[in-house]
Scaffold this motif. Structure first.
Motif, PDB file in Angstrom:
ATOM      1  N   ARG A   8      17.847  -5.444  -1.943  1.00 20.17           N
ATOM      2  CA  ARG A   8      17.923  -6.350  -3.088  1.00 20.17           C
ATOM      3  C   ARG A   8      18.658  -5.735  -4.275  1.00 20.17           C
ATOM      4  NH1 ARG A   8      13.192 -10.651  -3.881  1.00 20.17           N
ATOM      5  NH2 ARG A   8      13.135 -11.458  -1.753  1.00 20.17           N
ATOM      6  N   SER A  60      16.373 -14.240   2.117  1.00 25.14           N
ATOM      7  CA  SER A  60      15.647 -14.250   3.388  1.00 25.14           C
ATOM      8  C   SER A  60      16.616 -14.138   4.567  1.00 25.14           C
ATOM      9  CB  SER A  60      14.818 -15.527   3.494  1.00 25.14           C
ATOM     10  OG  SER A  60      14.158 -15.597   4.737  1.00 25.14           O
ATOM     11  N   SER A  68      17.951 -10.443   4.779  1.00 26.67           N
ATOM     12  CA  SER A  68      16.831  -9.578   4.389  1.00 26.67           C
ATOM     13  C   SER A  68      17.112  -8.095   4.632  1.00 26.67           C
ATOM     14  CB  SER A  68      15.559  -9.989   5.129  1.00 26.67           C
ATOM     15  OG  SER A  68      15.752  -9.928   6.534  1.00 26.67           O
TER      16      SER A  68
END
Length: 328
Positions: free
Chosen positions: A186, A179, A182
């Motif tokens: 990923r 988070s 962000s």
């Protein structure tokens, strides 16, 4: 009319079924990780140090240019002697939140200039499997992401071997990290397996970590088996159904004791059976391997040693078996 509708619906269903796996892959991590053919470049004191991490061959007094020059020889050695395309580098707050970082970056910059991928992994100093200082850890990662977040060849491992956390607490900590960062894709984040990075089934199943890569550690001293089949079962159980997301970013065996890793004679010895099983499985499942260590003085597992400004191989049969596991 009803028959036409049925055919149309069936056609739509079949098209959706065929496209679903492709759509899933496009939003998540890679469907294979075998493009990571890597080595760890480690501190001779081990990377669990309360101070600057200084990989073998570098010194605390080195300037950026000196680090870069030394790293050029070592990185070229990893490429030429082994065929590596990835290097995993240790970091900690003591190193990044100090003037050493501006010089130590020369190692990563050298690797990147050679077309290598870089994995930055955090090692804690207290050796309790937990982040030592959350504020310092966040400051460290903010700096690393600021410097390298825009470079698609750099990957980030929030913590190495988080054995001090339960699965739920580890997933929560990683979720907070994701988070906070962000903007980082990923697919460029490696989430360590639970314990000593020794099992990825828990983190793999955590929906909060979807889309990330996973990292697993696997060593031959974790069992006394002397057959490839037993070691294959051992490793398969640690991977579960998450091989396609997993990089084994630590695996290694003795390379300075005269063991022969060439095919045909691996069973009967714990380490040769272990290494054969590991590399056979990673090759068949198209998984990445980052060997421990590519270079670390005083470590019998080190697959190379310093030689002039470059590197020499410690065990040619070990190199051949590692390259087999890389799919080369």
């Amino acid at each position: 009319m009803n028959r036409l509708r049925s055919r149309t619906r069936l056609r739509a269903f079949l098209i959706a079924a065929l496209l679903a796996p492709l759509l899933t892959v496009s939003h998540g991590a890679s469907a294979a990780t075998n493009d990571f053919r890597g080595v760890n470049w480690a501190d001779s004191r081990d990377n669990y140090v309360d101070g600057w991490v200084i990989p073998t061959g570098l010194t605390a007094g080195d300037s950026y240019d000196s680090v870069r020059s030394k790293a050029d020889g070592i990185i070229s050695g990893f490429q030429q002697q082994l065929g590596a395309n990835t290097v995993r580098l240790p970091i900690n707050p003591q190193s990044v939140n100090s003037d050493w970082w501006g010089r130590y970056k020369g190692a990563a910059d050298s690797a990147l200039s050679h077309g290598m991928k870089v994995i930055f992994g955090y090692w804690e100093a207290n050796k309790d499997g937990k982040v030592d200082d959350m504020n310092a850890w966040n400051t460290m990662w903010d700096k690393v992401i600021s410097d390298y977040g825009s470079n698609g060849n750099v990957y980030f491992e929030p913590m190495n071997e988080p054995f001090g956390y339960s699965l739920n607490d580890w997933v929560s900590l990683c979720s907070s990290w994701l988070s906070r960062h962000s903007s980082t894709p990923r697919g460029r984040v490696l989430i360590s397996g639970t314990g000593y990075n020794d099992n990825v089934t828990g983190v793999g199943a955590a929906s909060a970590l979807n889309g990330t890569l996973l990292s697993l550690h696997f060593y031959g001293y974790w069992a006394s088996d002397t057959t490839r089949s037993a070691w294959t079962t051992n490793l398969s159980n640690r991977l579960g159904s998450y091989s396609s997301r997993t990089i084994i970013d630590e695996a290694g065996a003795p390379m300075t004791t005269g063991l022969n890793y060439y095919g045909g004679n691996q069973d009967g010895n714990t380490f040769t059976a272990y290494f054969a099983a590991t590399t056979d499985l990673t090759r068949s499942r198209q998984m990445g391997v980052v060997y421990w260590p590519g270079l670390r003085s005083g470590d019998t597992y080190s697959i190379t040693r310093q030689s002039g400004s470059g590197l020499a191989v410690n065990n040619s049969s070990g190199v051949a078996q590692l390259r087999w596991g890389w799919g080369l």
